[in-house]
Design an enzyme around this catalytic site. Structure first.
Site, PDB file in Angstrom:
ATOM      1  N   LYS A 175       0.836  -1.207   0.000  1.00 36.94           N
ATOM      2  CA  LYS A 175       0.000   0.000   0.000  1.00 36.94           C
ATOM      3  C   LYS A 175       0.870   1.256   0.000  1.00 36.94           C
ATOM      4  O   LYS A 175       0.604   2.221  -0.731  1.00 36.94           O
ATOM      5  CB  LYS A 175      -0.915  -0.018   1.228  1.00 36.94           C
ATOM      6  CG  LYS A 175      -2.115   0.907   1.148  1.00 36.94           C
ATOM      7  CD  LYS A 175      -3.081   0.607   2.290  1.00 36.94           C
ATOM      8  CE  LYS A 175      -4.346   1.431   2.169  1.00 36.94           C
ATOM      9  NZ  LYS A 175      -5.314   1.112   3.248  1.00 36.94           N
ATOM     10  N   GLN A 189       4.000   5.584  -3.083  1.00 40.56           N
ATOM     11  CA  GLN A 189       5.254   6.109  -3.606  1.00 40.56           C
ATOM     12  C   GLN A 189       5.265   6.118  -5.128  1.00 40.56           C
ATOM     13  O   GLN A 189       5.671   7.097  -5.762  1.00 40.56           O
ATOM     14  CB  GLN A 189       6.420   5.261  -3.096  1.00 40.56           C
ATOM     15  CG  GLN A 189       6.770   5.501  -1.645  1.00 40.56           C
ATOM     16  CD  GLN A 189       7.345   6.875  -1.442  1.00 40.56           C
ATOM     17  OE1 GLN A 189       8.496   7.142  -1.773  1.00 40.56           O
ATOM     18  NE2 GLN A 189       6.538   7.784  -0.933  1.00 40.56           N
ATOM     19  N   GLU A 202      12.788   6.616  -5.204  1.00 45.64           N
ATOM     20  CA  GLU A 202      13.367   7.380  -6.310  1.00 45.64           C
ATOM     21  C   GLU A 202      13.082   6.743  -7.679  1.00 45.64           C
ATOM     22  O   GLU A 202      12.776   7.438  -8.651  1.00 45.64           O
ATOM     23  CB  GLU A 202      14.892   7.491  -6.146  1.00 45.64           C
ATOM     24  CG  GLU A 202      15.391   7.686  -4.740  1.00 45.64           C
ATOM     25  CD  GLU A 202      15.067   9.047  -4.166  1.00 45.64           C
ATOM     26  OE1 GLU A 202      14.768   9.980  -4.922  1.00 45.64           O
ATOM     27  OE2 GLU A 202      15.115   9.165  -2.924  1.00 45.64           O
TER      28      GLU A 202
END
Length: 732
Positions: A627, A632, A699
């Site tokens: 989740k 992200q 990232e």
């Protein structure tokens, strides 16, 4: 020791701090109140370079409520010792607030007004008259002189390029981007004698602690930094900025706590930014598209007083099999404030150039973009000869192409329409180097069967509270509700910066180590306790579930933590855990990977680009919390849409002023800009990377998005845009 049952790690759990946030009980930096707090407002330089010749604060100091106006003419001299333990760029000399009359960039703090109310401080700041001996600043990268380059070479790239059957010479430009988190940067500072406490918006409480200790010449233990919640950061909180020093200085000078909050405009020069790039890439290949040579030349802006660099070179060294590679990375000093890392630092920019160029090469050769990438898959990391820890890009391509319907794509540009809309599909590969740094954590298991875990980590949104609680709960054999994970305080065990996708691997491993030690203490205590049902059992056969220790395969033989500690008269069991960082020398090449697929619709008349759908497929090791990972991934895709289509910091080169320093003119994606987004994570783990088998997600999910969108725009329109953001003007 028997492997613990896993029920929390891998489960799609809601955030443990979610209720605090939605009810407003989660306190952010500016919401911390100290008794007798004063308010401070910074006066910013209105010139981009020069010297302050005079400061007239009489009118400001005459205003009711204004107590002090501090500037270089009356501020004390501060030690500003060197700080090797910070995220300050290693080159140059950091800005020393109010220590001299020099102006290094537009917006530099030249004074601060301290008052009893925010309104009085704001009004007082508007009355401070500053005169300058101004010079024309250098803020245009195209007209400035770069520093000597950082270089890399293997083989003879220039010779191989000349001999290549197919050659491309391409230049890509990427605009400066600003982070623009919802929570502005803020500091509340309070002195108690020679001890300083600050409540700060930071992604690294330890870094802010070390910076303040060196600026003020204090022992590290005399500085405490508290930051339990961060309202978004994207990298902007990875170093201690001048306003935090200003707040602490103002508090010391007035003898009262001081609160300082940067206005939205001040965020654009009070903190850092993703630097602008010009990236020239020359590729050489054979007629089948197998790369022979690549020459990368990168220019990026930095400040005149510090040398900022980032990992812009790594992708070009290892992503595709290329026997001959040359690179030159030049920093261009400008009269601006210092850049800082922003989501996907280095790789997000490098991927735009590299993945756009691969798409251009595929089009030149008439090869499918995925097939071209497959033909250039390396067997090992050619930059260092190391084997991959994992590299499942082929699987990312296969899954992504199947789920996205890539086989239905007509390869011809401008071939697909939906009424007046030109439809295009694009893809790009993604790579990121997740950080791993030493970290520590501490756990206390109480006699009531609950645990407290502490680490000086941060949580700017990825869900550190939750993911660390999941790791701790499974390692201790407790329910999630029985674990209290605490972070954001420099009094806790030290951890690395909360950025670079390193928190889960670094702090998570330290948390796992501490909890494993406590569980082992309890198991040893039980099997050696003659009154325990587990007496005499093999410790290797004992597991813990729901706070109850029992023999594996025989749940009836066991007891709870509570009964064990109570019988032995113990108030707690505790242990410190640690992670030493990656092995030295490295034994594997460690990266996370992804493949991004996107569909765009471009208005044939107006040139407006709309994103219709996007899919990311990722090789990120074990996913601790699906989740949170989805949160992200979707956020990273949104950030990539902003980078590709909207975000662009504009500077007036006459005086260095940022023209669009507000959220009305600096465009970011809003709900109406965001299409159907989906992320898929390949199942598995990377135990060569760290004991948890994780590779950070934060990232990689922005890397490749801009290139995929640019490639889709080309497929839709037949026009190749090599400059970000892609604007309607570029397509008309």
């Amino acid at each position: 020791m028997s492997p613990q049952p896993r029920s929390a790690v891998g489960a799609p759990l809601s955030r443990v701090d979610g209720r605090l946030k939605v009810t407003g009980r989660a306190l952010y930096a500016a919401e911390h109140e100290a008794k007798g707090v004063l308010h401070a407002v910074i006066v910013d330089s209105s010139v981009g370079r020069g010297r302050v010749t005079s400061i007239d604060a009489d009118a400001a100091e005459a205003q009711p409520g204004v107590l002090r106006v501090i500037h270089h003419g009356n501020a004390p001299k501060l030690p500003y010792r060197d700080n090797p333990g910070s995220n300050n760029p290693p080159g140059g000399r950091r800005l020393r607030v109010f220590q001299d009359d020099k102006v290094l960039f537009h917006g530099q703090p030249v004074a601060v007004v301290v008052a009893t109310t925010l309104e009085a401080a704001q009004h007082g700041a508007s009355l401070v008259k500053v005169r300058y001996d101004a010079e024309k600043p250098s803020t245009d990268m195209a007209a400035a002189t770069p520093d000597q380059p950082t270089e890399y070479a293997r083989g003879d790239a220039d010779a191989a390029l000349r001999a290549a059957a197919v050659r491309l010479d391409l230049t890509y430009r990427m605009a400066r981007n600003h982070h623009n988190p919802m929570e502005p940067h803020a500091t509340v500072a309070r002195w108690d004698g020679d001890r300083l406490t600050v409540w700060d918006k930071t992604q690294w409480v330890v870094g802010t602690q070390t910076e303040l200790s060196t600026v003020f010449g204090l022992p590290l233990a005399s500085v405490r930094v508290i930051s339990p919640f961060v309202g978004g950061g994207f990298g902007s909180g990875l170093r201690c900025w001048p306003h935090t020093v200003v707040a602490a200085l103002a508090a010391r000078e007035t003898g009262r706590p001081v609160k300082l909050v940067l206005g939205r405009r001040q965020q654009y020069f009070g903190t850092g930014f993703r630097p602008a790039y010009e990236y020239r890439l020359r590729l050489g290949s054979d007629r089948r598209g197998r790369l022979a040579a690549a020459v990368h030349e990168m220019d990026a802006e930095t400040s005149s007083y510090e040398t900022f660099d980032e990992a812009i070179m790594l992708a070009g060294q290892m992503f595709y099999s290329t026997p001959h590679v040359g690179q030159a990375y030049r920093k261009v000093p400008l009269d601006v404030n210092t850049p800082i890392w922003m989501r996907g630092p280095g790789f997000a920019n490098a991927s735009f150039a590299i993945e756009s160029a691969m798409d251009e090469l595929a089009h030149e050769l008439g090869v499918d973009p995925i097939e071209l990438r497959l033909r250039n898959e390396p067997a090992e990391d050619e930059s260092n000869g190391l084997p991959w820890s994992t590299r499942r890009l082929r699987e990312c391509y296969t899954v992504g192409a199947r789920e996205f319907g890539w086989d239905r794509r007509d390869a011809r540009p401008r071939s697909t329409r939906d009424g007046e809309l030109l439809i295009g599909l694009g893809m790009a590969a993604a790579v990121y180097d997740p950080g791993r740094m030493p970290a520590r954590a501490r756990v206390r298991l109480g006699a009531d069967g609950t645990a407290v875990v502490e680490a000086a980590a941060s949580d700017m949104g990825p869900g550190t509270y939750t993911s660390q609680t999941q790791v701790a709960a499974d390692a201790l054999g407790l329910a999630m509700r029985a674990v209290d994970f605490r972070l954001g305080d420099s009094l806790y065990p030290q951890t690395p910066p909360h950025g670079g996708s390193m928190t889960m691997a670094s702090v998570g491993t330290a948390t796992l180590d501490a909890c494993d030690k406590v569980r082992r203490q309890a198991v040893t205590l039980a099997v050696e306790d003659g009154e325990s049902p587990l007496y005499g059992a093999d410790a290797e056969d004992v597991v813990v579930r729901g706070g109850r220790l029992h023999v594996r395969g025989n749940p009836a033989r066991g007891e709870t933590y509570r009964s064990l500690l109570a019988r032995n008269g113990l108030a707690r069991l505790e242990a410190d855990g640690s992670y030493a960082g990656p092995p030295e020398p490295a034994r594997h090449s460690y990266f996370s990977y992804g493949a991004v697929f996107t569909e765009v619709a471009v208005d044939a008349t107006l040139g407006l680009v709309r994103v219709r759908r996007m899919l990311g497929v990722y090789d990120c090791g074990r996913i601790v919390s699906p989740k949170l990972a989805d949160s992200q991934a979707l956020g990273g895709m949104v950030g990539g849409i902003g980078q590709a289509l909207l975000e662009h910091t504009v500077t007036d080169h006459r005086d260095g002023r940022i023209v669009n320093a507000n959220l009305a003119d600096y465009l970011v994606p809003v709900n109406a800009d965001i299409p159907d987004l989906r992320a898929i994570y390949l199942e598995g783990e990377d135990t060569r990377a760290d004991p948890l088998g994780v590779k950070g997600v934060g990232e990689i999910v922005q890397v490749g998005v801009a290139a995929a969108l640019a490639n889709a725009v080309f497929h839709a329109t037949g026009r190749r845009v090599r400059e970000l953001p892609i604007t309607a003007e570029a397509l008309l």
